[in-house]
Design an enzyme around this catalytic site. Structure first.
Site, PDB file in Angstrom:
ATOM      1  N   PRO A 172       0.818  -1.216   0.000  1.00  0.00           N
ATOM      2  CA  PRO A 172       0.000   0.000   0.000  1.00  0.00           C
ATOM      3  C   PRO A 172       0.858   1.276   0.000  1.00  0.00           C
ATOM      4  CG  PRO A 172      -0.715  -1.518   1.732  1.00  0.00           C
ATOM      5  CD  PRO A 172       0.578  -2.037   1.201  1.00  0.00           C
TER       6      PRO A 172
ATOM      7  N   GLU B  57       0.376  -7.065   8.252  1.00  0.00           N
ATOM      8  CA  GLU B  57       0.480  -5.598   8.270  1.00  0.00           C
ATOM      9  C   GLU B  57       1.539  -5.065   7.311  1.00  0.00           C
ATOM     10  OE1 GLU B  57      -1.567  -3.156   9.868  1.00  0.00           O
ATOM     11  OE2 GLU B  57      -2.675  -5.032   9.720  1.00  0.00           O
TER      12      GLU B  57
ATOM     13  N   ARG C 248      -1.478  -8.153 -21.450  1.00  0.00           N
ATOM     14  CA  ARG C 248      -2.246  -7.794 -22.651  1.00  0.00           C
ATOM     15  C   ARG C 248      -1.499  -6.824 -23.558  1.00  0.00           C
ATOM     16  NH1 ARG C 248      -5.397  -3.794 -22.782  1.00  0.00           N
ATOM     17  NH2 ARG C 248      -7.158  -4.891 -23.687  1.00  0.00           N
TER      18      ARG C 248
ATOM     19  N   ASP D  55      -7.028   1.216 -26.776  1.00  0.00           N
ATOM     20  CA  ASP D  55      -7.657   1.613 -25.524  1.00  0.00           C
ATOM     21  C   ASP D  55      -7.633   3.123 -25.370  1.00  0.00           C
ATOM     22  OD1 ASP D  55      -7.814  -1.032 -25.137  1.00  0.00           O
ATOM     23  OD2 ASP D  55      -6.353  -1.149 -23.513  1.00  0.00           O
TER      24      ASP D  55
HETATM   25  C1  9D3 Z   1      -3.091   0.118   8.868  1.00  0.00           C
HETATM   26  C2  9D3 Z   1      -2.079   0.239   7.828  1.00  0.00           C
HETATM   27  N1  9D3 Z   1      -2.416  -0.532   6.623  1.00  0.00           N
HETATM   28  C3  9D3 Z   1      -1.629   0.053   5.502  1.00  0.00           C
HETATM   29  C4  9D3 Z   1      -2.479   0.912   4.648  1.00  0.00           C
HETATM   30  C5  9D3 Z   1      -2.059  -1.930   6.815  1.00  0.00           C
HETATM   31  C6  9D3 Z   1      -2.195  -2.792   5.632  1.00  0.00           C
HETATM   32  C7  9D3 Z   1      -3.391  -2.916   4.924  1.00  0.00           C
HETATM   33  C8  9D3 Z   1      -3.500  -3.776   3.850  1.00  0.00           C
HETATM   34  C9  9D3 Z   1      -1.112  -3.547   5.202  1.00  0.00           C
HETATM   35  C10 9D3 Z   1      -1.225  -4.401   4.128  1.00  0.00           C
HETATM   36  C11 9D3 Z   1      -2.435  -4.531   3.462  1.00  0.00           C
HETATM   37  C12 9D3 Z   1      -2.548  -5.474   2.336  1.00  0.00           C
HETATM   38  N2  9D3 Z   1      -2.499  -4.763   1.051  1.00  0.00           N
HETATM   39  C13 9D3 Z   1      -1.556  -5.016   0.152  1.00  0.00           C
HETATM   40  O1  9D3 Z   1      -0.713  -5.855   0.376  1.00  0.00           O
HETATM   41  C14 9D3 Z   1      -1.528  -4.243  -1.070  1.00  0.00           C
HETATM   42  C15 9D3 Z   1      -2.374  -3.195  -1.544  1.00  0.00           C
HETATM   43  C16 9D3 Z   1      -3.533  -2.562  -1.004  1.00  0.00           C
HETATM   44  O2  9D3 Z   1      -4.049  -2.870   0.079  1.00  0.00           O
HETATM   45  N3  9D3 Z   1      -4.112  -1.553  -1.729  1.00  0.00           N
HETATM   46  C17 9D3 Z   1      -3.632  -1.161  -2.929  1.00  0.00           C
HETATM   47  N4  9D3 Z   1      -2.569  -1.709  -3.472  1.00  0.00           N
HETATM   48  C18 9D3 Z   1      -1.949  -2.718  -2.784  1.00  0.00           C
HETATM   49  S1  9D3 Z   1      -0.596  -3.509  -3.295  1.00  0.00           S
HETATM   50  C19 9D3 Z   1      -0.528  -4.480  -1.975  1.00  0.00           C
END
Ligand code: 9D3
Length: 229
Positions: A90, A117, A155, A170
């Protein structure tokens, strides 16, 4: 030929991408090979642990560096091709069509997806990984994000798409939303296909489509006109 290695705790979650006709065609034509490797196979204790509590306290669990490093070092050696190492997190830079095009030119991608996390910071540093997010929403893990990246990249591989559609067509590749499309019947529940599309005047039709694409983009995605592409 592009090789995509995916390091994941849930290789089963990726089965659906092999059902995609584009991925199937690309693999059959030897344009692509996707190899899944389970990080848990590289766990180092009797419990097969891949996560542990965060130092300093706090909620949730953190992906341990040992299993991820060992898994990575094993996978890296499976091919002599080099390419970017991508951590789906994230915290990453936001994925978009520009990045998809960039990645589609590589001979190899190594994608690493996590649960819990997050990753121990030494994973990001030690693997020299690029971090990618697919947007500002919270997923349960990186698997879906990796599948989104794979679909967008595959793709674009030369020959992966049949003649029925063209990747370069696209609207996103021009930075505008798609113009309105219609097919039969001419009238459906009192809604008529615009006369211009039935006129046979290809010049006028192209003009109308450009105009509609622009208006739609202005209305729904003004950010695209300020050019993030
Ligand atoms: C409370 C803090 N969170 C971070 C925003 C913890 C957290 C949430 C979700 C840690 C890891 C995740 C799992 N998400 C992914 O691994 C992830 C992800 C996403 O949640 N949203 C957008 N792109 C991606 S790429 C990997």
């Amino acid at each position: 030929m592009m090789r995509i290695d995916v390091l994941t705790l849930f290789p089963e979650a990726f089965e659906s991408i092999f059902a995609s006709s584009i991925v199937q065609r690309a693999q059959k034509k030897d344009l692509l090979r996707i190899v899944l490797t389970n990080i848990r196979d590289f766990a180092q204790d009797n419990y097969n642990s891949v996560d542990d509590k965060p130092y300093g306290g706090g909620p949730g669990m953190v992906m341990m560096p040992g299993p991820v490093f060992d898994c990575f070092e094993h996978v890296e050696k499976l091919s002599s091709e080099k390419g970017p190492v991508i951590l789906l997190t994230p915290q990453g830079r936001k994925f978009g069509q520009k990045k998809a095009v960039e990645l589609s030119k590589e001979k190899r991608l190594i994608l690493i997806t996590g649960r819990y996390e997050g990753f121990d910071e030494r994973i990001r540093i030690g693997l020299g990984a690029e971090q990618i997010s697919i947007g500002d929403f919270v997923l349960s893990g990186g698997e879906l994000a990796a599948m989104v990246v794979i679909d967008a990249v595959v793709r674009l591989l030369e020959g992966a798409i049949g003649d029925e559609s063209s990747a370069g067509d696209d609207s996103f590749s021009e930075g505008l939303l798609e113009y309105p499309q219609y097919t039969r019947p001419e009238v459906f529940r009192d809604m008529k296909v615009p006369d211009i599309l039935l006129s046979g005047d290809h010049e006028k039709i192209a003009q109308w489509r450009r105009q509609m694409a622009l208006e739609r983009t202005k209305k729904h995605r003004p950010d695209l006109l300020k050019n993030n592409f």
